[in-house]
Design an enzyme around this catalytic site. Structure first.
Site, mmCIF file in Angstrom:
data_model
loop_
_atom_site.group_PDB
_atom_site.id
_atom_site.type_symbol
_atom_site.label_atom_id
_atom_site.label_comp_id
_atom_site.label_asym_id
_atom_site.label_seq_id
_atom_site.Cartn_x
_atom_site.Cartn_y
_atom_site.Cartn_z
ATOM 1 N N SER A 670 1.867 2.502 10.401
ATOM 2 C CA SER A 670 1.048 1.699 9.526
ATOM 3 C C SER A 670 0.202 2.350 8.669
ATOM 4 O O SER A 670 0.512 3.015 7.846
ATOM 5 C CB SER A 670 0.066 0.562 10.499
ATOM 6 O OG SER A 670 -0.503 -0.532 9.673
ATOM 7 N N ASP A 743 8.493 -7.642 8.849
ATOM 8 C CA ASP A 743 6.886 -7.093 9.125
ATOM 9 C C ASP A 743 6.238 -8.277 8.623
ATOM 10 O O ASP A 743 6.128 -8.844 7.732
ATOM 11 C CB ASP A 743 6.635 -5.834 8.181
ATOM 12 C CG ASP A 743 5.244 -5.196 8.452
ATOM 13 O OD1 ASP A 743 4.517 -5.907 8.824
ATOM 14 O OD2 ASP A 743 5.547 -3.995 8.310
ATOM 15 N N HIS A 777 5.877 -5.781 12.704
ATOM 16 C CA HIS A 777 5.003 -4.603 12.359
ATOM 17 C C HIS A 777 5.258 -3.679 13.523
ATOM 18 O O HIS A 777 5.115 -2.427 13.514
ATOM 19 C CB HIS A 777 3.514 -5.142 11.895
ATOM 20 C CG HIS A 777 2.751 -3.954 11.460
ATOM 21 N ND1 HIS A 777 3.182 -3.347 10.379
ATOM 22 C CD2 HIS A 777 1.698 -3.393 11.787
ATOM 23 C CE1 HIS A 777 2.323 -2.431 10.087
ATOM 24 N NE2 HIS A 777 1.445 -2.458 11.171
#
Length: 810
Positions: A670, A743, A777
């Site tokens: 991330s 995601d 994610h």
């Protein structure tokens, strides 16, 4: 980006990439030393009854399969819906329930559970004689209850619960249960039209509507129909004998809560118009107060669509928000209203006002208190004692103030005023007990409230239990974790006698629960004996280290090295550095040591620690502070400070003789992926990089990102400088990009990795792009996790460990 959800488009995209993606078409597995750790059995979850007499132990299965993750899924209005169950498609579950007597150790396993159990939503009745939970079946969600005198479970309802936005399971005082059910009259599943009826149009009339970059938003009228269909709910009440009846009218009920005395229900029902700019959490909704039998008592408010909000992380909506029941009263509502129009740029003395309204809700709202900063929460005790919590993001300030609810005109008293980023001065969070309504109120003795804190210090975290005197602001430490253990209080059994339950661990001892006497010289007694699931790394070396950045800022990291490793005898190792940048408004606070040197080495799917089994030194939780003091924002100097952080970390591990300067890889997930791409763009410090599920072009998140409040139009040079996409031509080291195809994180659309890969390829970079089907994610399926670790291992072996064997390009 819809095209990544369509197999045909994925095929076209793969063909366009020509080579790297086509080189691997099936799931792969990493070496056995990594697989064995991934497949380690999960440690059970533990909670306690209010009196601490029983502990509830919940067991969970391992990682889901890719088949499970590939079940039908709707991604609409910011939600992920399983259309077969009318529930969330991305929720975890447990498969076994055991109760254990805290003191005697006597165990009772709950019998009668469903086959192939997928259990969640656990809730004890107010008298704690029953446990309610939900079971996700193939065609819906059913409600179950376990009798805690016989420890037998039974099914209360068919699979009729609506779990699209969570499953509300509300115990009433008579041990009946209120829940949201699927409206049995919602009709047939909406059929997608063969052709659109017209274009999709959005229009703005000049009101600024700056919003974050959300995923899974509505995009057409058909998706609106789907969302309305799956949100269509009916409140139900069911007795322990299984007798059920409907309460009130059906609607798109978002949530329901009961007053502490059980006489009223507060419902939030989503209304139209829907939005294509914001998720369902910001759609219009109506707040209704119902009687316990479902009759409408009062419509408290109609909250409009929350599309237009001022900029800034301290911005808020206008009108009532945070509507809830007072925990210390039978049926009193409280809520907050912004006085600054929700605009943090407005200078005003009373920024938020807290109001209350008493049953039968026919009178006028009453002002309870106001805040200087933005309201955060209230800790209730009784009608003479409550603590109002407020925060301000821009300054990282928090205030906690004592109020007298029975006398709102009495001036509130500030008892804590500090930076919430300062872990060294953190007094902690209050402890709670259950009152006569079964609600959590402050654990308190006169002017003393009891707190637990992480206990940040230059030696790392040393958690403590304390008594805080609100009249003097003084804090007395009752108990503190002692080296060489990391231990924290999880349950207070008797504060007067000093009897508590702690969770205790060390570098090589799995966390377990202990009965501790803080006032008596009695040896602690172990309550659980969960085994170490990671025997394969039980003898590796772990060290919390500190070092300085070139400007004098103190930094820290945790270094792992293989079992028996000695740098003097064995020489330097290849290194995997893993990090996640964080922003600070104070250099002193940024320098603080975070984490503990005594914590157990616990792995998760995304951990870098696996590579200690492959002969690497792993530098984990490598601090990457970005500091901006005063009027200077942290990101104004992002690149320079990021590189300086990396230089300091590398210099330290190399000077210790642990790391080989020429064989250091960097990685992150991330914002850590964003960091990795920036480091490869602006330095030549690393042999290679690994970037998972990142964002690389900040013009695609123009209304702020991470801790950046300014918009692209307010700080275009910051957005440009911080975007790795803009500097793809500078990347000379190999970079592995991995991204979940589905995601759902704000800002990290899969297109971020697609376009960054194209930029790298177009500029002659060495890169590999891996899209994981159906992954969000965070990655969830065993196949995807193992394949991710295989990709990382292959990359590190080729470009880091064996870097010197690679033949240079001609």
């Amino acid at each position: 980006m819809q095209k990544f959800f369509k197999p045909f488009s994925l095929l076209i995209f793969a063909l366009l990439l020509q080579g790297s993606l086509l080189a691997q078409t099936t799931y792969q597995t990493p070496p056995s030393s990594i697989v064995d750790l991934v497949d380690s059995p999960p440690t059970p979850s533990v909670s306690f009854t209010s009196d601490g007499e029983w502990m509830m132990i919940l067991s969970r299965p391992g990682y889901a399969s890719i088949e499970d993750l590939s079940s039908p899924e709707l991604r609409i209005a910011g939600t992920r819906i399983n259309p077969q169950t009318s529930g969330s498609s991305r929720s975890g579950s447990f498969n076994d329930i055991t109760f254990r007597k805290t003191r005697s150790g006597e165990e009772k396993k709950v019998a009668g559970l469903p086959s192939n159990p997928k259990l969640s939503g656990f809730s004890l009745s107010r008298d704690e004689k029953y446990l309610a939970f939900v079971h996700t079946e193939s065609n819906g969600i059913s409600l179950w209850v376990a009798d805690l005198t016989t420890f037998e479970a039974k099914k209360l309802t068919d699979p009729i619960l609506n779990g699209v936005l969570g499953t509300d399971v509300i115990w009433m005082p008579d041990n009946s249960i209120v829940f949201r059910a699927v409206n049995s009259r919602r009709g047939d599943y909406p059929q997608k039209p063969a052709a659109p009826s017209g274009p999709t149009i959005q229009e703005t009339d000049g009101d600024a509507a700056a919003t974050r970059t959300y995923q899974d938003l509505l995009s057409n009228p058909y998706e609106e129909q789907l969302f309305a269909y799956f949100m269509d709910s009916q409140l139900m009440k069911v007795t322990l004998s299984g007798e059920a009846k409907a309460l009130g009218k059906p609607g798109m009920i978002r949530s329901v809560s009961a007053s502490p005395d059980g006489k009223y229900l507060l419902t939030r029902t989503i209304e139209k118009p829907f939005s294509y700019l914001v998720p369902a959490s910001r759609f219009p909704y109506q707040l209704d107060i119902l009687s316990a039998d479902g009759n409408l008592v009062k419509t408290l408010a109609n909250i409009p669509l929350d599309e237009v909000r001022p900029t800034g992380f301290d911005a808020e909506v206008t009108g009532p928000r945070d509507v809830n029941w007072r925990a210390d009263k039978g049926s009193v509502l409280y809520w907050v209203e912004a006085q600054d129009g929700g605009d943090p740029k407005v200078e005003i003395e009373e920024r938020d006002i807290i109001y209350t309204l008493d049953a039968p809700f026919t009178g006028s709202k009453k002002k309870l208190a106001s805040t200087k900063l933005r309201f955060s929460s209230i800790d209730w005790s009784d009608d003479s004692f409550a603590i109002v919590n407020e925060r301000w993001w821009s300054s990282r300030q928090e205030m906690r103030s004592l109020i007298n609810p029975s006398n709102p005109s009495q001036e509130k008293k500030t008892i804590i005023d500090r930076s919430y980023s300062d872990i060294y001065t953190d007094p902690g969070s209050p402890l709670y007990v259950e009152n006569e309504f079964g609600r959590s109120v402050l654990m308190r003795d006169g002017n003393l409230i009891y707190m637990t804190s992480e206990g940040g210090s230059p030696e790392g975290s040393m958690p403590f239990l304390s008594a805080f005197d609100v009249s003097t602001g003084e804090q007395e430490i009752i108990w503190r974790s002692q080296a060489p253990f990391y231990e924290r209080v999880v349950k207070v059994l008797d504060i007067k006698q000093g009897e508590v339950i702690s969770l205790k661990e060390s570098t090589d001892i799995q966390p377990n629960y202990w009965l501790v006497q803080t006032k008596k010289r009695m040896a602690p007694r172990q309550l659980t004996n969960f085994p170490n699931p990671y025997e394969g790394i039980s003898d590796i070396n772990k060290e919390l280290v500190t070092y300085k950045r070139k400007d004098g800022l103190d930094l820290s990291a945790v270094i792992y090295t293989p079992a028996g490793y000695d740098p003097e005898k064995d020489g330097p190792l290849p290194v995997l550095m893993w990090a996640y940048p964080r922003e600070y408004k104070s250099a002193a606070i940024a320098s603080q040591v975070r984490g503990t040197k005594y914590g157990f080495t616990r792995l998760n799917w995304g951990s870098p620690i696996y590579w200690v089994t492959r002969g690497y030194a792993v530098m984990d939780r490598t601090e990457m502070p970005i500091v901006g003091e005063g009027d200077t924002e942290p990101n104004d100097m992002f690149v320079d400070q990021l590189v300086a952080n990396a230089e300091a970390a590398i210099d330290y591990i190399v000077e210790r003789g642990i790391g080989d300067r020429e064989r250091i890889g960097v990685g992150g997930h991330s914002y850590g992926a964003f960091m990795t791409a920036n480091l490869l763009s602006h330095s030549d410090l690393f042999a290679a990089g690994i970037a998972r599920s990142g964002a690389y072009n900040r013009t695609l998140t123009p209304f702020g990102f991470q801790a950046e409040e300014r918009t692209f139009w307010e700080a275009p040079e910051v957005y440009f400088t911080m975007s790795p996409f803009m500097h793809a031509h500078k990347v000379k080291e190999p970079i592995l990009l991995i991204h979940g195809e589905a995601d759902n994180n704000s800002g990290t659309f899969p297109i971020q990795s697609e376009r960054y890969y194209a930029a790298l390829k177009g500029n002659g970079g060495t890169a590999r792009l891996v899209f994981l089907p159906n992954e969000s994610h965070g990655y969830a399926s065993r196949e995807s996790i193992l394949h991710t670790l295989w990709e990382m291992d292959t990359w590190l072996e080729k470009y880091v460990k064996n870097k010197n064997t690679i033949e240079p390009k001609k």
